[in-house]
Motif scaffolding. Structure first.
Motif, mmCIF file in Angstrom:
data_model
loop_
_atom_site.group_PDB
_atom_site.id
_atom_site.type_symbol
_atom_site.label_atom_id
_atom_site.label_comp_id
_atom_site.label_asym_id
_atom_site.label_seq_id
_atom_site.Cartn_x
_atom_site.Cartn_y
_atom_site.Cartn_z
ATOM 1 N N ILE A 219 0.985 -4.271 -24.001
ATOM 2 C CA ILE A 219 1.709 -3.333 -24.874
ATOM 3 C C ILE A 219 3.159 -3.283 -24.305
ATOM 4 N N GLY A 220 3.548 -4.149 -23.399
ATOM 5 C CA GLY A 220 4.780 -4.166 -22.997
ATOM 6 C C GLY A 220 5.256 -3.280 -22.030
ATOM 7 N N ALA A 221 4.351 -2.639 -21.298
ATOM 8 C CA ALA A 221 5.043 -1.872 -19.854
ATOM 9 C C ALA A 221 5.440 -2.530 -18.878
ATOM 10 N N ASP A 222 6.226 -1.995 -18.144
ATOM 11 C CA ASP A 222 6.924 -2.708 -16.943
ATOM 12 C C ASP A 222 6.468 -2.116 -15.601
ATOM 13 N N VAL A 223 6.114 -0.775 -15.692
ATOM 14 C CA VAL A 223 5.659 -0.017 -14.635
ATOM 15 C C VAL A 223 4.397 0.774 -15.030
ATOM 16 N N ILE A 224 3.505 1.222 -14.028
ATOM 17 C CA ILE A 224 2.505 2.026 -14.269
ATOM 18 C C ILE A 224 2.372 3.181 -13.334
ATOM 19 N N LEU A 225 1.772 4.260 -13.784
ATOM 20 C CA LEU A 225 1.829 5.398 -12.765
ATOM 21 C C LEU A 225 0.257 5.327 -12.310
ATOM 22 N N LEU A 226 0.188 5.695 -10.956
ATOM 23 C CA LEU A 226 -1.089 5.996 -10.278
ATOM 24 C C LEU A 226 -1.032 7.266 -9.805
ATOM 25 N N ILE A 227 -1.884 8.335 -10.035
ATOM 26 C CA ILE A 227 -2.019 9.663 -9.452
ATOM 27 C C ILE A 227 -3.155 9.603 -8.728
ATOM 28 N N ALA A 228 -2.545 9.936 -7.414
ATOM 29 C CA ALA A 228 -3.440 10.289 -6.150
ATOM 30 C C ALA A 228 -4.487 11.196 -6.254
ATOM 31 N N ALA A 229 -4.139 12.214 -7.227
ATOM 32 C CA ALA A 229 -5.044 13.476 -7.132
ATOM 33 C C ALA A 229 -6.368 13.098 -7.948
ATOM 34 N N CYS A 230 -6.450 11.638 -8.734
ATOM 35 C CA CYS A 230 -7.717 11.337 -9.168
ATOM 36 C C CYS A 230 -8.064 9.822 -8.583
ATOM 37 N N LEU A 231 -7.500 9.659 -7.612
ATOM 38 C CA LEU A 231 -8.120 8.270 -7.083
ATOM 39 C C LEU A 231 -8.066 8.415 -5.690
ATOM 40 N N SER A 232 -8.988 7.394 -5.108
ATOM 41 C CA SER A 232 -9.153 7.320 -3.648
ATOM 42 C C SER A 232 -7.917 6.360 -2.890
ATOM 43 N N PRO A 233 -7.823 6.398 -1.839
ATOM 44 C CA PRO A 233 -6.709 5.518 -1.241
ATOM 45 C C PRO A 233 -7.008 4.172 -1.455
ATOM 46 N N GLN A 234 -8.319 3.836 -1.286
ATOM 47 C CA GLN A 234 -8.856 2.318 -1.577
ATOM 48 C C GLN A 234 -8.479 1.765 -3.111
ATOM 49 N N GLN A 235 -8.840 2.798 -3.938
ATOM 50 C CA GLN A 235 -8.469 2.684 -5.456
ATOM 51 C C GLN A 235 -6.928 2.239 -5.650
ATOM 52 N N VAL A 236 -6.234 3.103 -4.799
ATOM 53 C CA VAL A 236 -4.847 2.964 -5.019
ATOM 54 C C VAL A 236 -4.320 1.440 -4.373
ATOM 55 N N SER A 237 -4.776 1.253 -3.285
ATOM 56 C CA SER A 237 -4.494 -0.141 -2.746
ATOM 57 C C SER A 237 -4.951 -1.406 -3.741
ATOM 58 N N GLU A 238 -6.382 -1.187 -4.185
ATOM 59 C CA GLU A 238 -6.739 -2.352 -5.158
ATOM 60 C C GLU A 238 -5.811 -2.359 -6.506
ATOM 61 N N PHE A 239 -5.550 -1.094 -6.902
ATOM 62 C CA PHE A 239 -4.880 -1.118 -8.229
ATOM 63 C C PHE A 239 -3.497 -1.432 -8.033
ATOM 64 N N THR A 240 -2.632 -1.392 -6.893
ATOM 65 C CA THR A 240 -1.758 -1.551 -6.568
ATOM 66 C C THR A 240 -1.476 -3.349 -6.861
ATOM 67 N N ASP A 241 -2.434 -3.797 -5.981
ATOM 68 C CA ASP A 241 -2.763 -5.247 -5.886
ATOM 69 C C ASP A 241 -2.808 -5.775 -7.462
ATOM 70 N N LEU A 242 -3.467 -5.472 -8.041
ATOM 71 C CA LEU A 242 -3.752 -5.867 -9.536
ATOM 72 C C LEU A 242 -2.303 -5.660 -10.232
ATOM 73 N N ALA A 243 -1.847 -4.620 -10.220
ATOM 74 C CA ALA A 243 -0.489 -4.451 -11.063
ATOM 75 C C ALA A 243 0.452 -5.421 -10.631
ATOM 76 N N HIS A 244 0.627 -5.654 -9.281
ATOM 77 C CA HIS A 244 1.577 -6.650 -8.841
ATOM 78 C C HIS A 244 1.281 -8.023 -9.238
ATOM 79 N N GLN A 245 -0.151 -8.269 -9.463
ATOM 80 C CA GLN A 245 -0.516 -9.711 -9.890
ATOM 81 C C GLN A 245 -0.004 -9.677 -11.397
ATOM 82 N N LEU A 246 -0.110 -8.423 -12.048
ATOM 83 C CA LEU A 246 0.534 -8.740 -13.562
ATOM 84 C C LEU A 246 1.864 -8.431 -13.559
ATOM 85 N N ASN A 247 2.586 -8.353 -12.688
ATOM 86 C CA ASN A 247 4.057 -8.239 -12.562
ATOM 87 C C ASN A 247 4.472 -6.807 -12.951
ATOM 88 N N LEU A 248 3.658 -5.832 -12.680
ATOM 89 C CA LEU A 248 3.934 -4.457 -12.994
ATOM 90 C C LEU A 248 4.331 -3.714 -11.606
#
Length: 259
Positions: free
Chosen positions: A130-159
């Protein structure tokens, strides 16, 4: 069950429904999937530092402003110096939609943050589509491992990734790849606002990480206080959106705090 738990429960069903209708491959075929993204790391330094939000409603405030179009508001935000635009895409609790980003993407030449509750890899492909450039990760609903994995995926998508925290316990969610750490002045579980709590948390962040003060900034004094404490950016929505003309309110605010 607090409001955050309710939102996440609903979000899981929403993502499940979306997956059954549109595949990741279909998302990759969208108009915006392969566009070159804008960098908030750049604009946060060269403009006002404010991530100005388009927000119709919230669970704590109800309807804030549902009478003015995303394009009218975001165009004014950009014109008067916003570093980025934040747009809520959660429908059930914030009255948002993907179309709120889609309707402005071709008209806005600064980063757009898709603000939502990201709990599944699928949502990152949605954000890209949909054309986003940045995404929000909310620590309160994610584990540190999920944050790490999601960050890697976001960067693969240039987000770029904005990680939101609110407690000392959530400091452990920070990893070296995060682009920004946002400290929410408002507790998502009870909606209480405490600026000093955010400052105390900021003082515990790793050195050289960009920090964003989020929510609960209700006047120029709040903004100046947080800026003096060293925050690099400020995510603000309700303060502007509760006015009949959010763009004019943003213009006045920026003019006053940059004198």
């Amino acid at each position: 069950m607090n409001i955050l738990d309710k939102i996440i429960e609903r979000k899981r069903q929403e993502v499940k429904d979306s997956k059954s209708k549109i595949s990741v491959e279909q998302l990759k075929d969208s108009e915006f999937f392969n566009r070159e993204t804008f960098s908030l790391k750049e604009t946060i330094k060269t403009k006002s530092g404010i991530i100005a939000e388009y927000k119709r409603q919230s669970p704590s405030k109800g309807i804030i402003n549902n009478q003015i179009s995303p394009l009218e508001v975001t165009s004014a935000y950009e014109k008067f110096g916003a570093s980025a635009i934040s747009i809520l895409t959660d429908k059930d609790f914030f009255g948002g939609s993907f179309n709120d980003i889609l309707s402005v993407r071709n008209h806005i030449q600064i980063p757009i943050l898709r603000k939502d509750f990201m709990i599944d890899e699928y949502q990152f492909y949605e954000a890209k589509s949909i054309g986003a450039d940045v995404i929000l990760l909310i620590a309160a609903c994610l584990s540190p491992q999920q944050v790490s994995e999601f960050t890697d995926l976001a960067h693969q998508l240039n987000l770029e990734v904005l990680l939101e925290i609110h407690t000392e316990e959530e400091l452990k969610h920070i990893n070296k790849n995060i682009d920004f750490v946002g400290i929410n002045n408002r507790n998502l579980k009870d909606f209480k606002v405490d600026l000093q709590h955010s400052v105390n948390l900021k003082n515990q962040l790793p050195e050289n990480i960009l920090s964003i003060a989020e929510s609960g900034i209700y006047n120029e004094e709040d903004f100046r206080f947080l800026k003096e404490k060293g925050f690099d950016g400020f995510l603000m929505g309700e303060y502007f959106m509760k006015n009949e003309n959010p763009g004019n309110k943003f213009r006045e605010f920026v003019s006053n705090v940059t004198i």
